[in-house]
Design a protein around this motif. Structure first.
Motif, PDB file in Angstrom:
ATOM      1  N   LYS A  59       0.831  -1.213   0.000  1.00 14.95           N
ATOM      2  CA  LYS A  59       0.000   0.000   0.000  1.00 14.95           C
ATOM      3  C   LYS A  59       0.864   1.262   0.000  1.00 14.95           C
ATOM      4  CE  LYS A  59      -3.786  -2.266   2.504  1.00 14.95           C
ATOM      5  NZ  LYS A  59      -4.507  -2.329   3.784  1.00 14.95           N
ATOM      6  N   ILE A  60       2.114   1.099   0.462  1.00 10.66           N
ATOM      7  CA  ILE A  60       2.995   2.260   0.621  1.00 10.66           C
ATOM      8  C   ILE A  60       4.105   2.264  -0.426  1.00 10.66           C
ATOM      9  CG2 ILE A  60       4.488   3.496   2.247  1.00 10.66           C
ATOM     10  CD1 ILE A  60       3.019   1.729   4.438  1.00 10.66           C
ATOM     11  N   PHE A  61       4.653   1.065  -0.711  1.00  4.83           N
ATOM     12  CA  PHE A  61       5.796   0.957  -1.616  1.00  4.83           C
ATOM     13  C   PHE A  61       5.382   0.288  -2.921  1.00  4.83           C
ATOM     14  CE2 PHE A  61       7.496   0.979   2.692  1.00  4.83           C
ATOM     15  CZ  PHE A  61       8.465   1.961   2.609  1.00  4.83           C
ATOM     16  N   THR A  62       6.212   0.472  -3.918  1.00  9.01           N
ATOM     17  CA  THR A  62       5.960  -0.196  -5.205  1.00  9.01           C
ATOM     18  C   THR A  62       6.242  -1.695  -5.061  1.00  9.01           C
ATOM     19  OG1 THR A  62       8.231   0.049  -5.989  1.00  9.01           O
ATOM     20  CG2 THR A  62       6.698   1.864  -6.469  1.00  9.01           C
ATOM     21  N   VAL A  63       5.751  -2.444  -6.050  1.00  2.00           N
ATOM     22  CA  VAL A  63       5.953  -3.901  -6.050  1.00  2.00           C
ATOM     23  C   VAL A  63       7.436  -4.246  -6.021  1.00  2.00           C
ATOM     24  CG1 VAL A  63       5.740  -5.945  -7.520  1.00  2.00           C
ATOM     25  CG2 VAL A  63       3.772  -4.505  -7.150  1.00  2.00           C
ATOM     26  N   ARG A  64       8.219  -3.547  -6.822  1.00  2.00           N
ATOM     27  CA  ARG A  64       9.650  -3.828  -6.904  1.00  2.00           C
ATOM     28  C   ARG A  64      10.352  -3.524  -5.576  1.00  2.00           C
ATOM     29  NH1 ARG A  64      11.329  -4.991 -11.971  1.00  2.00           N
ATOM     30  NH2 ARG A  64      13.506  -4.614 -11.426  1.00  2.00           N
ATOM     31  N   GLU A  65       9.898  -2.432  -4.901  1.00  2.00           N
ATOM     32  CA  GLU A  65      10.510  -2.062  -3.622  1.00  2.00           C
ATOM     33  C   GLU A  65      10.219  -3.112  -2.553  1.00  2.00           C
ATOM     34  OE1 GLU A  65      10.766   2.770  -3.404  1.00  2.00           O
ATOM     35  OE2 GLU A  65       8.766   1.866  -3.350  1.00  2.00           O
ATOM     36  N   GLN A 102       0.518 -12.997  -3.229  1.00  2.00           N
ATOM     37  CA  GLN A 102       0.269 -12.176  -4.410  1.00  2.00           C
ATOM     38  C   GLN A 102       1.533 -11.466  -4.876  1.00  2.00           C
ATOM     39  OE1 GLN A 102      -2.486 -11.752  -6.450  1.00  2.00           O
ATOM     40  NE2 GLN A 102      -3.068 -13.619  -5.331  1.00  2.00           N
ATOM     41  N   LEU A 103       2.418 -11.181  -3.941  1.00  2.00           N
ATOM     42  CA  LEU A 103       3.671 -10.511  -4.285  1.00  2.00           C
ATOM     43  C   LEU A 103       4.461 -11.338  -5.302  1.00  2.00           C
ATOM     44  CD1 LEU A 103       5.643  -8.142  -3.621  1.00  2.00           C
ATOM     45  CD2 LEU A 103       6.673  -9.646  -1.916  1.00  2.00           C
ATOM     46  N   TYR A 104       4.501 -12.667  -5.100  1.00  3.99           N
ATOM     47  CA  TYR A 104       5.277 -13.538  -5.990  1.00  3.99           C
ATOM     48  C   TYR A 104       4.555 -13.757  -7.316  1.00  3.99           C
ATOM     49  CZ  TYR A 104       8.420 -17.270  -7.434  1.00  3.99           C
ATOM     50  OH  TYR A 104       9.346 -18.019  -8.131  1.00  3.99           O
ATOM     51  N   VAL A 105       3.219 -13.687  -7.283  1.00  2.00           N
ATOM     52  CA  VAL A 105       2.444 -13.909  -8.509  1.00  2.00           C
ATOM     53  C   VAL A 105       2.757 -12.829  -9.545  1.00  2.00           C
ATOM     54  CG1 VAL A 105       0.096 -13.943  -9.474  1.00  2.00           C
ATOM     55  CG2 VAL A 105       0.607 -15.177  -7.352  1.00  2.00           C
ATOM     56  N   ASN A 106       3.016 -11.608  -9.067  1.00  2.22           N
ATOM     57  CA  ASN A 106       3.314 -10.498  -9.973  1.00  2.22           C
ATOM     58  C   ASN A 106       4.668 -10.730 -10.659  1.00  2.22           C
ATOM     59  OD1 ASN A 106       4.180  -7.926 -11.022  1.00  2.22           O
ATOM     60  ND2 ASN A 106       2.589  -6.988  -9.756  1.00  2.22           N
ATOM     61  N   PRO A 107       4.706 -10.782 -12.012  1.00  2.00           N
ATOM     62  CA  PRO A 107       5.977 -11.061 -12.713  1.00  2.00           C
ATOM     63  C   PRO A 107       7.074 -10.053 -12.394  1.00  2.00           C
ATOM     64  CG  PRO A 107       4.115 -11.186 -14.234  1.00  2.00           C
ATOM     65  CD  PRO A 107       3.575 -10.630 -12.951  1.00  2.00           C
ATOM     66  N   GLU A 108       6.664  -8.792 -12.128  1.00  2.00           N
ATOM     67  CA  GLU A 108       7.640  -7.740 -11.845  1.00  2.00           C
ATOM     68  C   GLU A 108       8.451  -8.040 -10.592  1.00  2.00           C
ATOM     69  OE1 GLU A 108       7.464  -3.013 -12.058  1.00  2.00           O
ATOM     70  OE2 GLU A 108       5.482  -3.955 -12.305  1.00  2.00           O
ATOM     71  N   SER A 109       7.750  -8.500  -9.558  1.00  2.00           N
ATOM     72  CA  SER A 109       8.438  -8.787  -8.298  1.00  2.00           C
ATOM     73  C   SER A 109       9.040 -10.191  -8.283  1.00  2.00           C
ATOM     74  CB  SER A 109       7.462  -8.636  -7.129  1.00  2.00           C
ATOM     75  OG  SER A 109       6.305  -9.422  -7.350  1.00  2.00           O
ATOM     76  N   ARG A 110       8.455 -11.090  -9.089  1.00  5.98           N
ATOM     77  CA  ARG A 110       8.913 -12.486  -9.081  1.00  5.98           C
ATOM     78  C   ARG A 110      10.365 -12.595  -9.539  1.00  5.98           C
ATOM     79  NH1 ARG A 110       4.806 -14.764 -11.641  1.00  5.98           N
ATOM     80  NH2 ARG A 110       5.741 -15.018 -13.698  1.00  5.98           N
ATOM     81  N   CYS A 111      10.723 -11.809 -10.553  1.00 10.29           N
ATOM     82  CA  CYS A 111      12.099 -11.903 -11.055  1.00 10.29           C
ATOM     83  C   CYS A 111      13.111 -11.426 -10.009  1.00 10.29           C
ATOM     84  CB  CYS A 111      12.236 -11.106 -12.345  1.00 10.29           C
ATOM     85  SG  CYS A 111      11.942  -9.352 -12.139  1.00 10.29           S
ATOM     86  N   ILE A 112      12.654 -10.604  -9.037  1.00  8.25           N
ATOM     87  CA  ILE A 112      13.536 -10.137  -7.957  1.00  8.25           C
ATOM     88  C   ILE A 112      13.656 -11.201  -6.866  1.00  8.25           C
ATOM     89  CG2 ILE A 112      13.810  -8.371  -6.146  1.00  8.25           C
ATOM     90  CD1 ILE A 112      12.270  -6.447  -8.045  1.00  8.25           C
TER      91      ILE A 112
END
Length: 679
Positions: A59-65, A102-112
């Protein structure tokens, strides 16, 4: 709360505070402590609760953060933890919840997040710890990797597959090998858990291999720093594939799963065969890797689930439309790989004759056409090495007998094998003319011999399979054992069929014939102390002991068949042996047995049997009877009319000839059955 307290001011300050908080958490988690210490217990509590904060942080930070926070936090944990430490299990549970979030489901965050997850999984799989949880994490990870409907792969997904292959493929293969070869634990609950984890790892391996593209295979094979590592990898994956095609790997009715598995296997093998050619040929030849490859290919083709002939036409059509005939694909690959071997083919002669022969017995014409020329090649190379191909001939005949007895092969196969003869020309240019001529003659002779053997083996198999009357089975077995003795001079096979014939005579209560049959083996032995190996039902013993046992058995059967005069001859022979060894106790027993046989000659009534001459003419008779004549013993009190009726019942399509004259060629060549019987 901070936003409400400050009226939405100083948000940047809050973000800095959160960063500082995570730095403190990482420092706190990096401390190594014993499992029972307060710090370790606090670390465990934090790891249990940590995944519940992901949604709030988003809610506060981006997915990547947020992904960066999680990655650095998990990476701060000590990489080496005691196996029995409770923190180790909690860490894995935290990873599992992260992968399912849900964090891992997002491809953007998954690669991190993926690298740190793979690192933890790799360590646990290498040490064979917490396999159930590892399987759960791996399943969740791979369930998110999918190809598009048109078969293309998203670049991000492709990178993820590459990372997983690089980190886990080797250790996943070793894990499957380990748990498949490990003895199953006692207790139904433990056994169920064991089977479940095996199934999950197998499913994960199949999914991973299905997602791999040309690029992934290229990078995988290029990543091996030396030949030894590549060799170990190939041996591991070929062994795992052999495990996957075991009948017990999946339930009997899981046909679709077996087909998917086989499709993955053949696709992977096609990629890996190129690495085999490039890295393990010529001066770098490695017998073990090539042998493992051929062994896998043979058992792949022989799987029951790929024998499309056994399926209904509609099911066969669906399989062919979706997968094609995978047996033919693998057969073509075997042929291609065999041709690449060059002079190294000699390493597989005669060892691969049996397995390749088994493949040619699969009733698939295209597969047979691909595989049969390999035997021509084997003969050629053996001829170059030894000046003959006796080894090829011996192995071919032994294996053919074994496989035909199991019910494999058919008439079409015999005709196809016979067609190998034209393959003997044109000859290889490096052979001298005289060698070519000799090779041709001996080659054609071998094929002719094998074809005649197949005719007899097919008759033998059909007689045994169709529950024919004992007379047919006996006649067929006699034909086969005589062929082994007179044409092939294969003593061991001859002896095997002597015992099969002996068993048939005993079953039919033909005790005198059973005695004469066993006497064929007895006559091959001498009264010597030469040691004999364990064979059939005979233990390891001296030749003298085996001949003594045979004499006693034959005497017993002559007695049961009321052929006492022949029993007396053997009693005397055995008595002479006992006397020469001063074995007076057994000599006494033998003289008493001889005396009892004389008593039976004088006291017991014997019926004189009737004998009949029977001719079997015409091409419709089985090969072992066709255009041959026999003297047959009738039953007690059996007259000609009754015997003739019995024979006509055995051969209901036969025509009884009403004369005793020698039939002419028209009868011999007729497409019918003629019986000529007279006393």
């Amino acid at each position: 709360l901070f936003s409400l307290a400050t009226g939405g001011q100083n948000e940047e300050e809050f973000r800095v505070c959160i960063h500082e908080l995570f730095m403190s958490i990482r420092f706190f988690l990096s401390q190594e402590n014993k499992g029972t210490s307060p710090v370790a217990q606090t670390q465990a509590v934090f790891l249990r609760m940590f995944p519940t904060t992901y949604n709030e942080l988003l809610k506060i930070f981006t997915v990547r953060e947020v992904a960066g926070f999680v990655r650095e936090t998990l990476a701060s944990l000590p990489s080496v933890v005691q196996a029995d430490s409770p923190l180790d299990a909690v860490k894995l549970q935290c990873i599992a919840k992260t992968v399912e979030s849900q964090l891992y489901v997002n491809p953007e965050s998954r690669c991190i997040l993926l690298p740190v997850v793979l690192q933890v999984l790799q360590i646990h799989l290498q040490e064979q710890r917490d396999l159930v949880m590892c399987a759960r994490i791996l399943t969740s990870m791979l369930s998110l990797i999918k190809k598009e409907e048109n078969g293309t792969v998203d670049p991000t997904v492709s990178e993820e597959v590459e990372l997983i292959v690089e980190s886990l493929l080797g250790v996943l293969l070793r894990t499957i090998l380990e748990i498949s070869n490990r003895p199953q634990p006692a207790g139904p609950t433990m056994r169920l858990q064991f089977q479940d984890v095996t199934g999950e790892f197998v499913a994960c391996l199949l999914v991973l291999l299905r997602q791999m593209s040309d690029k992934h295979y290229q990078k995988l094979l290029q990543a091996f720093s030396n030949k030894d590592d590549l060799r170990d990898f190939l041996l591991h994956i070929f062994t795992v594939f052999r495990i996957l095609i075991r009948p017990e790997m999946f339930p009997k009715d899981w046909t679709v799963m077996r087909l998917v598995t086989n499709n993955v296997i053949i696709t992977t093998v096609l990629y890996l065969s190129d690495a085999l050619r490039k890295n393990f040929l010529n001066d770098k030849f490695d017998y073990k890797v090539w042998d493992s490859y051929f062994y896998l290919s043979v058992i792949f083709i022989n799987q029951p689930c790929l024998q499309l002939e056994s399926f209904s036409p509609s099911k066969r059509k669906k399989i062919l439309e979706k997968y094609g005939d995978m047996r033919v694909m693998m057969g073509c690959e075997i042929f291609s790989m065999w041709q690449n071997l060059g002079e190294h083919k000699l390493n597989f002669i005669p060892a691969m004759i049996g397995p390749f022969l088994e493949v040619t017995l699969v009733p698939q014409p295209d597969l047979r056409n691909v595989m049969i020329p390999i035997f021509h090649d084997m003969m050629d190379w053996e001829q170059r090495r030894s000046g003959n191909f006796k080894q090829v001939e011996a192995k071919l005949i032994d294996k053919l007998d074994s496989l035909m007895s199991e019910g494999k092969g058919d008439e079409t196969y015999r005709e196809l094998f016979n067609s190998i003869i034209p393959l003997f020309g044109p000859y290889p240019s490096l052979l001298k003319k005289i060698e070519r001529e000799t090779w041709r003659e001996s080659g054609i002779s071998l094929i002719a011999t094998v074809t005649r053997l197949m005719e007899r083996l097919l008759d033998y198999r059909d007689c045994m399979k169709l529950q024919e009357v004992d007379g047919k089975k006996i006649g067929c077995t006699v034909s086969l054992l005589n062929f082994y003795k007179t044409e092939l001079n294969k003593e061991e096979m001859y002896i095997r069929y002597i015992h099969k014939l002996y068993d048939l005579h005993l079953k039919a209560q033909n005790y005198t014939e059973a005695s004469y049959t066993l006497l064929l083996y007895d006559e091959l032995l001498e009264w010597s102390d030469r040691p004999l190996r364990e064979f059939l039902n005979y233990p390891m013993q001296s030749e003298w002991q085996r001949k003594e046992f045979l004499h006693l058995t034959i005497i017993q059967n002559f007695d049961r068949g009321k052929c006492w005069e022949n029993g007396i001859i053997l009693c005397r022979e055995l008595a002479d042996q006992y006397e020469s060894y001063y074995d007076y106790r057994n000599l006494s027993k033998m003289r008493m047995m001889e005396a009892s046989l004389y008593d039976k000659i004088m006291d017991q009534q014997r019926l004189e049997p009737e004998f009949f001459r029977v001719g079997f003419y015409g091409k419709k008779f089985p090969f072992f009877l066709r255009n041959k004549e026999f003297v047959c013993r009738g039953h007690d009190y059996e007259r000609l009319e009754a015997f003739q009726q019995r024979m006509l019942n055995e051969f209901p399509h036969a025509i009884a000839m009403q004369h005793v004259n020698q039939p002419d060629q028209t009868i011999y060549q007729a497409d019918a059955q003629y019986l000529q019987i007279y006393a």
